[in-house]
Design a protein around this motif. Structure first.
Motif, PDB file in Angstrom:
ATOM      1  N   THR A 637      12.086   4.246   5.414  1.00 28.20           N
ATOM      2  CA  THR A 637      12.088   5.698   5.694  1.00 28.20           C
ATOM      3  C   THR A 637      10.914   6.561   5.624  1.00 28.20           C
ATOM      4  O   THR A 637      11.082   7.718   5.994  1.00 28.20           O
ATOM      5  CB  THR A 637      13.032   6.237   4.807  1.00 28.20           C
ATOM      6  OG1 THR A 637      13.003   6.199   3.346  1.00 28.20           O
ATOM      7  CG2 THR A 637      14.628   5.623   5.184  1.00 28.20           C
ATOM      8  N   GLY A 638       9.702   5.914   5.312  1.00 29.01           N
ATOM      9  CA  GLY A 638       8.671   6.989   5.072  1.00 29.01           C
ATOM     10  C   GLY A 638       7.555   5.946   5.065  1.00 29.01           C
ATOM     11  O   GLY A 638       7.192   4.953   5.644  1.00 29.01           O
ATOM     12  N   ASP A 639       6.221   6.369   4.075  1.00 28.43           N
ATOM     13  CA  ASP A 639       4.947   5.789   4.205  1.00 28.43           C
ATOM     14  C   ASP A 639       4.876   4.987   2.829  1.00 28.43           C
ATOM     15  O   ASP A 639       5.482   4.989   1.939  1.00 28.43           O
ATOM     16  CB  ASP A 639       4.049   6.781   4.261  1.00 28.43           C
ATOM     17  CG  ASP A 639       4.150   7.639   5.552  1.00 28.43           C
ATOM     18  OD1 ASP A 639       4.497   6.920   6.662  1.00 28.43           O
ATOM     19  OD2 ASP A 639       3.598   8.585   5.747  1.00 28.43           O
ATOM     20  N   VAL A 640       4.102   4.066   2.966  1.00 30.35           N
ATOM     21  CA  VAL A 640       3.621   3.611   1.722  1.00 30.35           C
ATOM     22  C   VAL A 640       2.025   3.226   1.862  1.00 30.35           C
ATOM     23  O   VAL A 640       1.543   2.995   2.905  1.00 30.35           O
ATOM     24  CB  VAL A 640       4.280   1.893   1.855  1.00 30.35           C
ATOM     25  CG1 VAL A 640       3.849   1.133   2.882  1.00 30.35           C
ATOM     26  CG2 VAL A 640       4.069   1.198   0.368  1.00 30.35           C
ATOM     27  N   GLY A 641       1.319   2.937   0.769  1.00 34.17           N
ATOM     28  CA  GLY A 641       0.030   2.694   0.388  1.00 34.17           C
ATOM     29  C   GLY A 641      -0.351   1.290   0.377  1.00 34.17           C
ATOM     30  O   GLY A 641       0.683   0.406  -0.386  1.00 34.17           O
ATOM     31  N   LEU A 642      -1.517   0.716   0.884  1.00 32.72           N
ATOM     32  CA  LEU A 642      -1.809  -0.809   0.875  1.00 32.72           C
ATOM     33  C   LEU A 642      -3.068  -0.833   0.045  1.00 32.72           C
ATOM     34  O   LEU A 642      -4.139   0.189   0.129  1.00 32.72           O
ATOM     35  CB  LEU A 642      -2.404  -1.080   2.208  1.00 32.72           C
ATOM     36  CG  LEU A 642      -1.005  -1.191   3.302  1.00 32.72           C
ATOM     37  CD1 LEU A 642      -1.378  -2.038   4.663  1.00 32.72           C
ATOM     38  CD2 LEU A 642       0.019  -1.995   2.659  1.00 32.72           C
ATOM     39  N   VAL A 643      -3.288  -1.649  -0.945  1.00 25.91           N
ATOM     40  CA  VAL A 643      -4.229  -1.677  -1.761  1.00 25.91           C
ATOM     41  C   VAL A 643      -4.621  -3.300  -1.934  1.00 25.91           C
ATOM     42  O   VAL A 643      -3.835  -4.106  -1.971  1.00 25.91           O
ATOM     43  CB  VAL A 643      -4.156  -1.287  -3.190  1.00 25.91           C
ATOM     44  CG1 VAL A 643      -3.057  -1.881  -3.925  1.00 25.91           C
ATOM     45  CG2 VAL A 643      -5.393  -1.279  -3.971  1.00 25.91           C
ATOM     46  N   ILE A 644      -5.940  -3.664  -1.913  1.00 27.20           N
ATOM     47  CA  ILE A 644      -6.316  -5.042  -1.954  1.00 27.20           C
ATOM     48  C   ILE A 644      -6.852  -5.348  -3.454  1.00 27.20           C
ATOM     49  O   ILE A 644      -7.738  -4.572  -4.045  1.00 27.20           O
ATOM     50  CB  ILE A 644      -7.318  -5.494  -0.972  1.00 27.20           C
ATOM     51  CG1 ILE A 644      -6.651  -5.627   0.534  1.00 27.20           C
ATOM     52  CG2 ILE A 644      -7.938  -6.877  -1.283  1.00 27.20           C
ATOM     53  CD1 ILE A 644      -7.820  -5.967   1.458  1.00 27.20           C
TER      54      ILE A 644
END
Length: 646
Positions: A637-644
């Protein structure tokens, strides 16, 4: 006495049913998070995937994420089924012996548009490199706007070149910095990647003795190799030679340097930050250009350009030198030095906040000198101040400059304005610049230019159109250019360009039409024909990452503190009463962070290396994404953040 057999039978039945559910693939973490119908469907998908030999933890994670984000049961089932199919395709492409982390990263790559044949190329490499990190970098940059058909061959080439994890990490950071600076995402990834391939190939025989990946060809203002219309050094050198051959007046006697030059040099030294700790980037361009000048003269020239650049967040230093040999026997040389100092990014507020994320100031100084066969040298000193309003997808700027120019006869002063900006439109970067100016003798005019840069496959294209309005004696003047840049072997780049440029009224140089071809040699050397044994390079000790406190909301994950990947997680969220962390490594359960006295929130969690998905919940309200992370749409339903995490 008869009740005991019944009780024993009941216990046996419960244990048998539990064992059957466990054998069927049921996961106890899903029991309390999903309704019965959804849980049974998800359990069936997981059991089928486990039987097919694909990792199932990702499927459980997707179901938990959907439950935490209050997705419907049908949506959760659809998402889990889609991931199961992609995991099977990734396992088939990468081979049965690939570790689970690589299969999961491969499934991410397939969902991001990477072709199966690119994963099969990784499988056929047989280089012994564990390429989960490479696939994570690929997935991250695709979500940052790099086209999948551009980044996938670049990543495969880096794996075949045996790039290390440190080099992959630096490659990602360099591409992100270029994108934030306005370079087209495809252009940044292509040039940085091919430069790193060449750097790895020649690192063992480099006379500099630098570590692999320590100096990549910069894409900041250097994608048009030896283009006499768009490369300021090439323009000055070719134009200067024409002036020498076409001038009718005798050169005036040289004058003593003016006090303004000394003042400008002092300001330059004070404004440019110390850059010695940053490894310099060195390139060498060799090319040929044919130029038809407005005065009727046509010349051909062999050109050699050397550049050295040092960049860091607080400033940059750029030096260049160019030598041109003309077919009539004359020569010309030009050198330039430019330094910039940037202020810290300040978060916007008020009316600007909906449109821009931050504002930065810039102070820059430039000096350029040209020496020509048989004529007096020229010198230009320029001081400029700018203000930048920045967003992830666009930016605008405005500023003013004053320049003092010695054209071989006299000193002249010019006042210039500067306004412009850039925006990402699909996979292209479009920019516009307008430069109003008042010459020393009172003429007021303005140069206006629009440009677009895009990448198709492995070729980068640049086009521009410009118009000058208000020139007293010539009226309206227009010009344009087109350039194509493509990689050759071992990181060498080739460029072909055609176009027209106008008269330089500041230095008194004529306009012309041109065609040029050139080769760029990354790190200023021809690629090595035979790869020598690489010397082992010890990795530096892990450092605690800096928390970007100029952003509205930011998150960083520190290095591993023990063998179980325990890491410190810090969040910058000033003025917030409660911060909760939701991520795949918390099984999407909201966990509160501990408030610190300076606006920082902190917690310690086990985070394995790889790419992770993160959300923050502020004050028990809707989910948010840290500004410093790559923001992508989730499957729910929305956004998510990506981190390595390394």
């Amino acid at each position: 006495m008869r009740r005991f057999p019944r009780f024993a039978l009941a216990i046996t039945s419960v244990l048998t049913l539990s064992a059957f559910n466990a054998q069927a693939g049921g996961d106890p973490r899903l029991t309390a998070r999903l309704d019965r119908e959804t849980r049974e469907a998800v359990d069936a998908i997981i059991a089928s995937a486990r039987k097919a030999g694909v990792p199932t933890e990702t499927l459980v994670d997707k179901a938990l994420e959907g439950a935490s984000k209050r997705a419907s049961g049908s949506v959760i089932i659809s998402v889990v089924r889609g991931w199961a199919d992609d995991l099977r395709r990734a396992r088939q492409a990468l081979g049965p012996g690939s570790p689970d982390a690589e299969v999961v990263a491969g499934a991410h790559a397939l969902r991001n548009g990477v072709q199966v044949r690119e994963l099969e190329r990784l499988r056929s490499a047989r280089s012994g490199v564990r390429y989960a990190m490479a696939l994570d970098v690929m997935n991250y940059l695709v979500n940052r706007g790099v086209p999948a058909d551009t980044i996938s061959p670049v990543i495969v080439d880096l794996v075949l070149a045996s790039a290390t994890e440190d080099q992959f990490a630096k490659f990602r950071q360099d591409v992100e910095r270029d994108i934030s600076g306005g370079v087209a995402a495809a252009t940044a990834a292509s040039l940085r990647g091919h430069g790193l391939v060449q750097q790895i190939a020649s690192s063992a025989t480099s006379a500099d003795g630098g570590a692999p990946g320590s100096a990549l060809p910069s894409v900041r203002g250097t994608t048009r190799v030896a283009d006499p219309a768009l490369n300021p050094t090439a323009v000055g050198a070719v134009q200067g030679a024409s002036t020498a051959s076409g001038a009718a007046e005798a050169p005036a006697a040289p004058r003593a340097p003016c006090p303004a030059a000394r003042l400008l040099w002092c300001l330059f030294v004070l404004a440019v930050p110390p850059l010695g700790a940053q490894a310099p980037v060195r390139t060498r361009d060799v090319g040929f250009a044919t130029v038809a000048y407005d005065n009727g003269l046509t010349l051909g020239a062999l050109t050699l350009t050397e550049t050295v650049a040092v960049e860091r967040p607080a400033g940059a230093l750029f030096a260049t030198g160019l030598v041109s040999l003309f077919n009539d026997g004359r020569w010309s040389m030009q050198g330039g030095l430019t330094g910039s100092r940037f202020s810290a990014a300040i978060p916007t507020s008020g009316l600007l906040r909906p449109w821009f994320r931050s504002v930065r100031g810039e102070l820059s100084f430039n000096t350029t000198s040209t020496a020509q066969h048989g004529f007096m040298p020229t010198l230009q000193l320029l001081g400029q101040a700018r203000l930048h309003l920045q967003h992830d997808q666009y930016a605008v700027r405005g500023g003013a400059a004053v320049t003092r120019t010695f054209d071989g006869y006299a000193w002249r002063t010019t006042v210039l304005g500067d306004a412009g900006g850039w925006a990402r439109v699909g996979q292209a970067v479009v920019s516009f610049t307008t430069t109003p100016m008042q010459l020393q003798y009172g003429d007021v005019l303005g140069d206006n230019e629009a440009a677009v840069s895009w990448t198709r496959g492995r070729v980068t294209y640049d086009a521009s159109l410009g118009v000058r309005v208000g020139e007293a004696l010539r009226g309206t003047v227009a010009w344009g250019s087109f350039t194509a840049t493509w990689p050759l072997l071992a990181g060498t780049l080739a460029t072909a360009s055609v176009g027209k440029y106008p008269v330089d009224l500041i230095q008194g140089l004529p306009g012309a039409r041109y065609a040029a071809i050139a080769l760029r040699l990354p790190n200023g050397k021809f690629p090595a024909l035979r790869r020598a044994a690489r010397r082992p390079v010890l990795p530096p000790p892990p450092e605690r990452p800096a928390l970007p406190i100029t952003e509205r909301l930011a998150l960083v994950i520190g290095p591993s503190l023990d063998s179980l990947s325990l890491r410190e997680i810090r969040v910058w969220a000033p003025g917030i009463q409660r911060v909760e962390l939701l991520a795949d490594f918390t099984e999407w359960v909201p966990v509160p962070l501990i408030r610190q006295p300076d606006g920082v929130w902190r917690g310690y969690y086990h985070v394995t290396p790889g790419i992770h998905r993160v959300n923050l919940r502020l004050n028990r309200e809707e989910l948010d994404v840290p500004v410093n992370l790559a923001r992508v749409k989730d499957e729910f339903t929305g956004d998510v953040g990506l981190v390595i995490v390394r």
